[in-house]
Design an enzyme around this catalytic site. Structure first.
Site, PDB file in Angstrom:
ATOM      1  N   ARG A 262       6.424  14.237  -3.572  1.00  0.00           N
ATOM      2  CA  ARG A 262       6.105  13.570  -4.829  1.00  0.00           C
ATOM      3  C   ARG A 262       6.585  14.343  -6.059  1.00  0.00           C
ATOM      4  NH1 ARG A 262       0.060  11.233  -3.171  1.00  0.00           N
ATOM      5  NH2 ARG A 262       0.865   9.368  -2.101  1.00  0.00           N
TER       6      ARG A 262
ATOM      7  N   LYS B 214       3.044  14.931   0.925  1.00  0.00           N
ATOM      8  CA  LYS B 214       2.321  13.660   0.946  1.00  0.00           C
ATOM      9  C   LYS B 214       3.234  12.591   1.563  1.00  0.00           C
ATOM     10  CE  LYS B 214      -1.312  13.366  -0.422  1.00  0.00           C
ATOM     11  NZ  LYS B 214      -2.578  13.596   0.316  1.00  0.00           N
TER      12      LYS B 214
ATOM     13  N   ASP C 267      -3.664  12.719  -5.524  1.00  0.00           N
ATOM     14  CA  ASP C 267      -3.167  11.352  -5.456  1.00  0.00           C
ATOM     15  C   ASP C 267      -2.802  10.787  -6.826  1.00  0.00           C
ATOM     16  OD1 ASP C 267      -3.310  11.099  -2.689  1.00  0.00           O
ATOM     17  OD2 ASP C 267      -5.391  10.422  -2.734  1.00  0.00           O
TER      18      ASP C 267
ATOM     19  N   LYS D 280     -10.114   3.756  -0.311  1.00  0.00           N
ATOM     20  CA  LYS D 280      -9.350   3.996   0.906  1.00  0.00           C
ATOM     21  C   LYS D 280      -9.979   5.093   1.768  1.00  0.00           C
ATOM     22  CE  LYS D 280      -4.621   5.320   2.197  1.00  0.00           C
ATOM     23  NZ  LYS D 280      -3.397   5.945   1.645  1.00  0.00           N
TER      24      LYS D 280
END
Length: 481
Positions: free
Chosen positions: A347, A343, A316, A21
């Site tokens: 999270r 994010k 991530d 990505k």
């Protein structure tokens, strides 16, 4: 969606992991700065990166499809053009932050917008550093999108970031390429470095010096356009990690993940999994703009870990690592990870609220979390009798066709599940994705062991469109109306 627990080990070679990505985003943006057409193969055709590509087209990039899906020729304009409409970033924070840096140094008026989730994410971390070097940027509600950018010539700068963020760094580097004078960007933690690697490969003059306290990047303004890209985008290690996790937490399992980006700043989660006891091997195959190769992962008993360093390399993957912590023996802790709160969702809260709903002992901290691992006696037993699988010849895993997947997770018979953790959690709850693709995928992988119902799977297409396709090769997945 409902995910059924598997009844047998997973043994699989996966060569269809979504393209990276981060590199896909940058290919579309950086091609705008080249002096001739770029050839980009295996571009990620996911929502986030397609928004980035559409914005590049509005700024003058001509996109020609080649024969294979995801293969393009990107022909740059003579100069970046002012668009006649809003630039829609969708859910892509990378697109909004990097384009803000690039466009702040271009002549024109630009408006960057996105979806409701992106509009809730703070942008001052990029806005204020850019404003300090002369950028004209206007925001909603003191630092939230939509953003208005009035491009102008910028000053050279000497900036030290207090935030370990590759997005902030990349935005400043892109602005510095068009500044009056040379610039210096310093960071206290070496963050992911795709921007520097790719721009250097295209001919930009960017160098790095590192001391014990700081990592310093020197950026010389461009005197000519960059060389074009010629790149095959490798598989995304952040996406691949979900299936590394699947192998690590499922007894008698192994996976071979093919053609994965092996940039040292991107495989830290695999290193953590290795430190927890999983068997992890790396096989380098090529090195152009980035290091690329295969990753082999095999299950073994997992032990608890404490993580407080290289957080920007893990940002991530920490939700997925939280799932591994549940199956480890001992108390795992994550610190210095406050960045997780800004994010796609918060999270830290998302992970802990779902785990508490399952009945797992855990604690939410301001900058991380603590998880009491319940261990996995079945993994301990199978590790003693299961020989190491030859990573050069992993048998293809047959779909578990005999698993009966019902409309709710509590309908999965506890007699069909193994012991330890499976007997101690409450799988009758519906887990929340919070609109975050990585939360949804992390708990989907947990579902391979416990069974799971997740409220929203649509967000997964943001980064990994074929995730469910691969998951269905391992177990039964049903999408609920």
């Amino acid at each position: 969606m409902t995910i059924a627990p598997v009844k047998q080990g997973l043994h699989k070679e996966i060569d269809s992991i979504a393209p990276d990505k981060s590199i896909s985003h940058r290919c579309a943006m950086f091609a705008l700065l080249a002096d001739s057409p770029s050839i980009v193969r295996n571009y990620l055709l996911a929502q986030d990166t397609l928004h980035t590509l559409e914005i590049a087209k509005k700024l003058g990039l001509k996109v020609t499809e080649l024969g294979e899906k995801g293969d393009f020729i990107f022909t740059p304009p003579s100069k970046i053009t002012e668009p006649d409409s809003v630039l829609d970033c969708g859910n892509a924070g990378t697109a909004m932050r990097l384009y803000t840096g690039l466009l702040s140094a271009q002549n024109g008026y630009f408006v960057l917008s996105g979806d409701k989730y992106l509009h809730a994410r703070p942008m001052n971390r990029v806005i204020k550093p850019l404003q300090s070097i002369g950028a004209q940027i206007y925001s909603r509600n003191g630092g939230y999108a939509p953003l208005s950018v009035v491009g102008r010539e910028l000053l050279g700068f000497n900036f030290t970031s207090e935030i370990a963020s590759a997005q902030v760094k990349s935005a400043l580097i892109l602005a510095a390429l068009f500044a009056k004078d040379s610039s210096v960007y310093s960071e206290r933690e070496h963050t992911r470095d795709h921007t520097e690697r790719m721009l250097c490969g295209m001919g930009a003059e960017i160098t790095r010096d590192s001391t014990q306290a700081l990592s310093t990047i020197h950026i010389t303004p461009l005197v000519r356009k960059l060389k074009p890209l010629d790149i095959v985008i490798p598989a995304d290690p952040s996406s691949a990690f979900f299936f590394a996790l699947a192998a690590a937490i499922t007894p008698d399992s192994s996976v071979l993940l093919k053609n994965v980006l092996l940039n040292p700043t991107r495989i830290e989660a695999f290193k953590v999994l290795e430190s927890m006891g999983a068997i992890v091997e790396y096989h380098h195959t090529e090195c152009a703009y980035e290091e690329v190769g295969d990753i082999y992962v095999q299950s073994a008993p997992l032990r608890a870990v404490a993580i407080s360093e290289n957080i920007s390399w893990l940002i991530d993957e920490l939700p997925a690592l939280a799932i591994a912590f549940c199956f480890a023996n001992g108390r795992s802790e994550v610190s210095n990870a406050k960045e997780l709160r800004v994010k796609e969702c918060d999270r830290i809260h998302a992970v802990i609220s779902n785990l508490k709903a399952l009945g797992i002992t855990c604690e939410e901290k301001d900058d991380g979390f603590i998880i009491e691992g319940l261990g996995d006696t079945l993994l301990e037993k199978t590790a003693q009798k299961s020989p190491k699988v030859d990573s050069s010849n992993i048998p293809i895993f047959a779909t578990a066709k005999n698993v009966d997947c019902h409309a709710t997770a509590h309908a999965v018979s506890r007699n069909d599940r193994d012991n330890s953790l499976c007997e101690k959690v409450d799988s009758s709850v519906v887990l929340r994705s919070f609109g975050d693709h990585r939360i949804a995928m992390s708990f989907a992988i947990m579902g391979l062991r416990l069974g799971a119902v997740i409220d929203d799977e649509e967000c997964i297409s943001v980064s990994f469109p074929n995730f469910l396709e691969i998951l269905r090769e391992m177990t039964e997945v049903r999408l609920l109306d």
